[in-house]
Design a protein around this motif. Structure first.
Motif, PDB file in Angstrom:
ATOM      1  N   UNK A  31     -84.616  48.502   9.670  1.00  0.00           N
ATOM      2  CA  UNK A  31     -85.431  49.585   9.468  1.00  0.00           C
ATOM      3  C   UNK A  31     -85.376  49.660   7.086  1.00  0.00           C
ATOM      4  N   UNK A  32     -83.629  49.384   6.758  1.00  0.00           N
ATOM      5  CA  UNK A  32     -83.843  49.904   5.471  1.00  0.00           C
ATOM      6  C   UNK A  32     -84.387  48.104   4.826  1.00  0.00           C
ATOM      7  N   UNK A  33     -84.108  47.600   5.394  1.00  0.00           N
ATOM      8  CA  UNK A  33     -84.687  45.753   5.128  1.00  0.00           C
ATOM      9  C   UNK A  33     -86.040  45.924   3.743  1.00  0.00           C
ATOM     10  N   UNK A  34     -86.829  46.959   5.063  1.00  0.00           N
ATOM     11  CA  UNK A  34     -88.437  46.917   5.127  1.00  0.00           C
ATOM     12  C   UNK A  34     -88.458  47.914   3.650  1.00  0.00           C
ATOM     13  N   UNK A  35     -87.445  48.631   3.134  1.00  0.00           N
ATOM     14  CA  UNK A  35     -87.830  50.156   2.221  1.00  0.00           C
ATOM     15  C   UNK A  35     -87.309  49.526   0.904  1.00  0.00           C
ATOM     16  N   UNK A  56     -85.952  41.112   1.163  1.00  0.00           N
ATOM     17  CA  UNK A  56     -86.049  38.997   1.937  1.00  0.00           C
ATOM     18  C   UNK A  56     -86.865  38.063   0.887  1.00  0.00           C
ATOM     19  N   UNK A  57     -88.001  38.413   0.018  1.00  0.00           N
ATOM     20  CA  UNK A  57     -88.084  37.890  -1.059  1.00  0.00           C
ATOM     21  C   UNK A  57     -87.281  37.480  -2.054  1.00  0.00           C
ATOM     22  N   UNK A  58     -87.109  38.332  -2.212  1.00  0.00           N
ATOM     23  CA  UNK A  58     -84.835  38.608  -3.050  1.00  0.00           C
ATOM     24  C   UNK A  58     -84.098  37.777  -3.164  1.00  0.00           C
ATOM     25  N   UNK A  59     -83.663  37.883  -1.773  1.00  0.00           N
ATOM     26  CA  UNK A  59     -83.061  37.431  -1.291  1.00  0.00           C
ATOM     27  C   UNK A  59     -82.688  35.829  -1.369  1.00  0.00           C
ATOM     28  N   UNK A 224     -69.824  36.076   3.198  1.00  0.00           N
ATOM     29  CA  UNK A 224     -70.232  36.018   1.336  1.00  0.00           C
ATOM     30  C   UNK A 224     -71.126  36.627   0.767  1.00  0.00           C
ATOM     31  N   UNK A 225     -72.010  35.588   0.800  1.00  0.00           N
ATOM     32  CA  UNK A 225     -73.452  35.902   0.175  1.00  0.00           C
ATOM     33  C   UNK A 225     -73.906  38.054   0.863  1.00  0.00           C
ATOM     34  N   UNK A 226     -73.293  38.240   1.635  1.00  0.00           N
ATOM     35  CA  UNK A 226     -73.581  40.013   1.609  1.00  0.00           C
ATOM     36  C   UNK A 226     -72.814  40.711   0.175  1.00  0.00           C
ATOM     37  N   UNK A 238     -79.191  48.050  -1.513  1.00  0.00           N
ATOM     38  CA  UNK A 238     -78.807  48.340  -1.009  1.00  0.00           C
ATOM     39  C   UNK A 238     -80.019  47.052   0.358  1.00  0.00           C
ATOM     40  N   UNK A 239     -82.026  47.765   0.320  1.00  0.00           N
ATOM     41  CA  UNK A 239     -82.335  46.605   1.122  1.00  0.00           C
ATOM     42  C   UNK A 239     -82.569  45.153   1.181  1.00  0.00           C
ATOM     43  N   UNK A 240     -81.661  44.877  -0.115  1.00  0.00           N
ATOM     44  CA  UNK A 240     -80.878  43.422  -0.176  1.00  0.00           C
ATOM     45  C   UNK A 240     -80.229  43.226   0.830  1.00  0.00           C
ATOM     46  N   UNK A 241     -79.206  43.935   0.458  1.00  0.00           N
ATOM     47  CA  UNK A 241     -77.682  43.737   1.506  1.00  0.00           C
ATOM     48  C   UNK A 241     -78.226  43.687   2.972  1.00  0.00           C
TER      49      UNK A 241
END
Length: 274
Positions: A31-35, A56-59, A224-226, A238-241
């Motif tokens: 849920x948070x990944x889409x906020x 997801x685009x930022x990742x 490690x990327x996280x 938080x959304x990117x993480x």
């Protein structure tokens, strides 16, 4: 009768609560990944008010995600393959060979399961540094090419194979290689598959050892990327993480959901066979 039904309902309620507590972090991450960043900090709702895929685009923009995923997959594959190979060979030796000190060697091997990682961490780190494998994915995989737990589980399954089959094969002049390949491995294939899945998932999710060895972003694993997007001083995106968390868990969850029957049976049978 009523007492039994009440007890059953209580147990069902407890199990439902445990399932909910287990699944909540997954739903929260998804849920948070889409906020948006603002909503992630100010809203605890599992349903995003403003649905966005910006995280997801930022990742994909901020890190070499494909390369990092490939690193994680390569390390997990190498570790899994070698643990299974050494596990099968060692278990075969402990079950079908007779030699002096076999039981003592097996006892010492199983005892290593209880040695904490922190005891071997520094010696392994010094060894990897001296042979020039720091900041190299091979340096992450090298100290993990054998596993006592895998040997223990495979031995338990191989003990269920009738030794008469092996003895007949020996009478027909079959080599140990052929016996292992044509008789033993096919009979314990479900156990090999499920243990391999466990090894793969554990290696995929590993954080501490890779964090000691890998320093360059292009050599990072997904764990490690996280950490790159989590700050102890605040300012965590938080959304990117959470987006990285979701992407990281997709493969292990997929593998486990497909093969959970084999994994459960492996541990159940390992406790049944003497």
């Amino acid at each position: 009768m009523k007492t039994e039904r009440r007890t059953e309902m209580i147990w069902h309620g407890v199990l439902i609560l445990i399932v909910f507590l287990s699944l909540y972090p997954i739903f929260f991450a998804l849920s948070t990944s889409f906020k948006t960043l603002n909503e992630a900090f100010n809203s605890s709702s599992l349903i995003p008010k403003e649905f966005t895929t910006a995280a997801y685009a930022n990742v994909l923009q901020k890190i070499p995600f494909v390369k990092i995923t490939a690193n994680t997959f390569i390390i997990a594959s190498i570790v899994t393959a070698f643990k299974l190979i050494t596990g099968v060979l060692a278990a075969y030796s402990f079950v079908f060979f007779e030699y002096k000190g076999k039981n003592f060697m097996y006892f010492i091997l199983v005892s290593t399961i209880f040695i904490p990682f922190t005891v071997t961490m520094i010696p392994n780190f010094i060894t990897i540094s001296k042979i020039g494998l720091r900041d190299n994915i091979l340096g992450v995989a090298l100290p993990q090419l054998a596993d006592a737990t895998g040997i223990f589980l495979l031995r338990q399954h191989m003990r269920g194979i009738p030794k008469s089959l092996v003895e007949v094969a020996k009478l027909e002049k079959a080599s140990h290689t052929n016996i292992l390949r044509t008789i033993v491995v096919p009979m314990v294939k479900p156990a090999i598959l499920s243990i391999g899945i466990i090894f793969f998932i554990n290696s995929w999710n590993e954080y501490v050892w890779p964090s000691l060895i890998l320093k360059s972003t292009e050599n990072y694993t997904l764990s490690l990327a996280l950490q790159m997007f989590v700050s102890a001083e605040g300012g965590t995106d938080i959304p990117v993480a959470m987006a990285i968390s979701v992407l990281t868990m997709l493969l292990p969850l997929g593998i486990y959901s497909v093969c959970q029957k084999y994994i459960i049976n492996t541990f159940a049978q390992s406790g049944i066979k003497g």
